[in-house]
Design a protein around this motif. Structure first.
Motif, PDB file in Angstrom:
ATOM      1  N   LEU A   1      19.028   7.151 -10.782  1.00 22.93           N
ATOM      2  CA  LEU A   1      19.027   7.593  -9.550  1.00 22.93           C
ATOM      3  C   LEU A   1      18.467   6.596  -8.482  1.00 22.93           C
ATOM      4  O   LEU A   1      17.481   5.888  -8.911  1.00 22.93           O
ATOM      5  N   GLU A   2      19.291   6.320  -7.412  1.00 21.03           N
ATOM      6  CA  GLU A   2      18.842   5.564  -6.199  1.00 21.03           C
ATOM      7  C   GLU A   2      18.937   6.291  -4.924  1.00 21.03           C
ATOM      8  O   GLU A   2      19.494   7.079  -4.754  1.00 21.03           O
ATOM      9  N   GLU A   3      17.756   5.980  -3.793  1.00 27.87           N
ATOM     10  CA  GLU A   3      17.639   6.591  -2.827  1.00 27.87           C
ATOM     11  C   GLU A   3      17.318   5.286  -1.809  1.00 27.87           C
ATOM     12  O   GLU A   3      16.814   4.256  -2.128  1.00 27.87           O
ATOM     13  N   THR A   4      17.942   5.555  -0.602  1.00 29.42           N
ATOM     14  CA  THR A   4      17.856   4.497   0.536  1.00 29.42           C
ATOM     15  C   THR A   4      16.544   4.811   1.250  1.00 29.42           C
ATOM     16  O   THR A   4      16.555   6.079   1.715  1.00 29.42           O
ATOM     17  N   LEU A   5      15.911   3.903   1.812  1.00 33.67           N
ATOM     18  CA  LEU A   5      14.784   4.139   2.568  1.00 33.67           C
ATOM     19  C   LEU A   5      15.072   3.585   4.170  1.00 33.67           C
ATOM     20  O   LEU A   5      15.582   2.658   4.248  1.00 33.67           O
ATOM     21  N   PRO A   6      14.884   4.589   5.061  1.00 37.02           N
ATOM     22  CA  PRO A   6      15.238   3.883   6.493  1.00 37.02           C
ATOM     23  C   PRO A   6      14.200   3.057   7.112  1.00 37.02           C
ATOM     24  O   PRO A   6      12.960   2.851   6.504  1.00 37.02           O
ATOM     25  N   PRO A   7      14.644   2.299   8.222  1.00 37.14           N
ATOM     26  CA  PRO A   7      13.634   1.404   8.709  1.00 37.14           C
ATOM     27  C   PRO A   7      12.514   2.195   9.065  1.00 37.14           C
ATOM     28  O   PRO A   7      12.250   3.343   9.523  1.00 37.14           O
ATOM     29  N   GLY A   8      11.347   1.507   9.095  1.00 41.01           N
ATOM     30  CA  GLY A   8      10.006   2.286   9.605  1.00 41.01           C
ATOM     31  C   GLY A   8       9.346   2.832   8.439  1.00 41.01           C
ATOM     32  O   GLY A   8       8.173   3.291   8.770  1.00 41.01           O
ATOM     33  N   THR A   9       9.745   2.836   7.130  1.00 46.09           N
ATOM     34  CA  THR A   9       9.083   3.574   6.163  1.00 46.09           C
ATOM     35  C   THR A   9       7.843   2.848   5.693  1.00 46.09           C
ATOM     36  O   THR A   9       7.631   1.900   5.734  1.00 46.09           O
ATOM     37  N   LEU A  10       6.835   3.720   5.630  1.00 47.05           N
ATOM     38  CA  LEU A  10       5.499   3.492   5.104  1.00 47.05           C
ATOM     39  C   LEU A  10       5.299   3.832   3.772  1.00 47.05           C
ATOM     40  O   LEU A  10       5.821   5.025   3.369  1.00 47.05           O
ATOM     41  N   LEU A  11       4.478   2.948   3.073  1.00 44.21           N
ATOM     42  CA  LEU A  11       3.918   3.481   1.844  1.00 44.21           C
ATOM     43  C   LEU A  11       2.690   4.190   1.975  1.00 44.21           C
ATOM     44  O   LEU A  11       2.083   4.129   2.888  1.00 44.21           O
ATOM     45  N   PRO A  12       2.115   4.816   1.003  1.00 45.16           N
ATOM     46  CA  PRO A  12       0.976   5.744   1.263  1.00 45.16           C
ATOM     47  C   PRO A  12      -0.307   5.076   1.849  1.00 45.16           C
ATOM     48  O   PRO A  12      -0.982   5.305   2.582  1.00 45.16           O
ATOM     49  N   MET A  13      -0.927   3.955   1.004  1.00 46.04           N
ATOM     50  CA  MET A  13      -2.109   3.341   1.680  1.00 46.04           C
ATOM     51  C   MET A  13      -1.624   2.639   3.104  1.00 46.04           C
ATOM     52  O   MET A  13      -2.589   2.659   3.779  1.00 46.04           O
ATOM     53  N   ARG A  14      -0.652   2.119   2.995  1.00 47.37           N
ATOM     54  CA  ARG A  14      -0.181   1.624   4.435  1.00 47.37           C
ATOM     55  C   ARG A  14      -0.245   2.894   5.532  1.00 47.37           C
ATOM     56  O   ARG A  14      -0.785   2.543   6.762  1.00 47.37           O
ATOM     57  N   HIS A  15       0.138   4.024   5.246  1.00 45.34           N
ATOM     58  CA  HIS A  15       0.254   5.088   6.148  1.00 45.34           C
ATOM     59  C   HIS A  15      -1.333   5.291   6.337  1.00 45.34           C
ATOM     60  O   HIS A  15      -1.848   5.549   7.629  1.00 45.34           O
ATOM     61  N   THR A  16      -2.416   5.350   5.227  1.00 41.09           N
ATOM     62  CA  THR A  16      -3.865   5.646   5.624  1.00 41.09           C
ATOM     63  C   THR A  16      -4.348   4.440   6.210  1.00 41.09           C
ATOM     64  O   THR A  16      -5.116   4.883   7.579  1.00 41.09           O
ATOM     65  N   VAL A  17      -4.012   3.494   6.359  1.00 42.47           N
ATOM     66  CA  VAL A  17      -4.626   2.274   7.221  1.00 42.47           C
ATOM     67  C   VAL A  17      -4.195   2.452   8.688  1.00 42.47           C
ATOM     68  O   VAL A  17      -4.979   2.273   9.395  1.00 42.47           O
ATOM     69  N   LEU A  18      -2.720   2.748   8.939  1.00 42.48           N
ATOM     70  CA  LEU A  18      -2.408   2.932  10.164  1.00 42.48           C
ATOM     71  C   LEU A  18      -2.949   4.176  10.889  1.00 42.48           C
ATOM     72  O   LEU A  18      -3.253   4.053  11.966  1.00 42.48           O
ATOM     73  N   ALA A  19      -2.960   5.286  10.065  1.00 38.79           N
ATOM     74  CA  ALA A  19      -3.628   6.473  10.580  1.00 38.79           C
ATOM     75  C   ALA A  19      -5.305   6.067  11.172  1.00 38.79           C
ATOM     76  O   ALA A  19      -5.669   6.499  12.185  1.00 38.79           O
ATOM     77  N   VAL A  20      -6.193   5.497  10.335  1.00 34.56           N
ATOM     78  CA  VAL A  20      -7.367   4.965  10.750  1.00 34.56           C
ATOM     79  C   VAL A  20      -7.262   4.144  11.886  1.00 34.56           C
ATOM     80  O   VAL A  20      -8.057   4.215  12.721  1.00 34.56           O
ATOM     81  N   GLU A  21      -6.368   3.064  11.943  1.00 37.39           N
ATOM     82  CA  GLU A  21      -6.282   2.177  13.018  1.00 37.39           C
ATOM     83  C   GLU A  21      -5.795   2.558  14.185  1.00 37.39           C
ATOM     84  O   GLU A  21      -6.135   2.193  15.354  1.00 37.39           O
ATOM     85  N   ALA A  22      -4.806   3.619  14.177  1.00 32.93           N
ATOM     86  CA  ALA A  22      -4.402   4.287  15.543  1.00 32.93           C
ATOM     87  C   ALA A  22      -5.366   4.917  16.224  1.00 32.93           C
ATOM     88  O   ALA A  22      -5.529   4.994  17.445  1.00 32.93           O
TER      89      ALA A  22
END
Length: 287
Positions: free
Chosen positions: A158-179
């Motif tokens: 199985l394959e899936e395409t990820l859209p532009p702007g996709t974040l991975l879990p730890m990157r999302h955490t970093v950005l939530a805190v920095e935002a």
């Protein structure tokens, strides 16, 4: 019962190595939240604390679901693996209905995530009433703009395409805190965490407040750390394109600026589950 993705919280530990990708990019590449500068992103990545936290799980609100009790435990680990984060989340949760029937779910979710948001290895095994109910594993490769491809080894092929702007879990955490540190109160982005055999979900993160450190916290790791409550809503990809839509589920957390959460709420719609940290330990890490 909640879906597999609902039972997994945005990140997790494993000694996976990344697939053979292009040369690692600086951690400051990739999608960013509004108001988060390149310098803030780099500082946020460095600020994340490798740690192990144990949480007690209890019923929050039963609403009209017929759920009368929840008991369980979750252990979450994030280790600094030099160019990536190795994470693991193990959870056992028993849900009790009004008839006294008990259903136990056990999950073991592990990832290795590149700090530059370029790759994720993931593996999830979930059992219900002692029998394996789902296995998901594979790897995702992302380009600097966040677009990419997920190739699953389970289910095979199985394959899936990820859209532009996709974040991975730890990157999302970093950005939530920095935002939050930058005074932002909202940011939206697709998120891929590898907890189902689907692609990214749309997320909206609401940050009502961010407060300076004060008093003596329950755990030394949280000393001198500003913090804020956040609520992350998860939507089926594209579901809100034609207007407002209801999230599939929501997660509320109190994040400290070193990326540690001491309390959480998992809202499944029909009922919610609360989590309170009981133990918190710093893990060795770095290069």
């Amino acid at each position: 019962m909640p879906s597999t993705r609902r039972l997994s919280l945005l990140a997790a530990f494993c000694c996976f190595t990344l697939p053979a990708l292009a040369q690692p990019q600086p951690v400051t590449t990739g999608p960013r939240a509004p108001g988060v500068t390149t310098e803030a992103l780099a500082a946020g990545v460095a600020r994340m604390a490798p740690h192990r936290a144990a949480y007690r799980l209890d019923l929050g609100e039963g609403r009209n679901s017929g759920i009368t009790g929840v008991r369980g435990a979750m252990v979450f680990e994030v280790a600094d693996a030099c160019e990536g984060w190795a994470t693991r989340q193990r959870m056992t949760m028993t849900v009790v209905d009004r008839d006294g029937q008990e259903i136990e779910t056990v999950s073991d979710y592990a990832t290795y995530e590149a700090k530059d948001n370029s790759g994720l290895r993931f593996s999830l095994t979930q059992s219900t009433q002692g029998a394996v109910s789902q296995r998901v594993s594979g790897e995702a490769e992302l380009r600097p703009d966040g677009s990419g491809t997920v190739r699953f080894s389970e289910p095979a092929g199985l394959e899936e395409t990820l859209p532009p702007g996709t974040l991975l879990p730890m990157r999302h955490t970093v950005l939530a805190v920095e935002a939050a540190r930058a005074g932002q109160r909202l940011f939206a982005a697709p998120l891929f965490d590898g907890t189902t055999n689907e692609g990214a979900q749309d997320t909206t993160t609401i940050i009502p407040s961010w407060v300076p450190a004060s008093g003596a916290p329950r755990f030394p790791l949280l000393a001198n750390q500003a913090s804020g409550h956040m609520r992350i809503a998860f939507f089926e990809r594209g579901a809100g394109a034609g207007g407002a839509s209801q999230p599939e589920y929501e997660v509320g957390l109190r994040y400290f600026e070193n990326g540690i959460a001491d309390e959480l709420v998992m809202d499944f719609g029909e009922f919610s589950v609360t989590g309170q940290a009981l133990e918190m330990t710093l893990l060795p890490g770095g290069c």
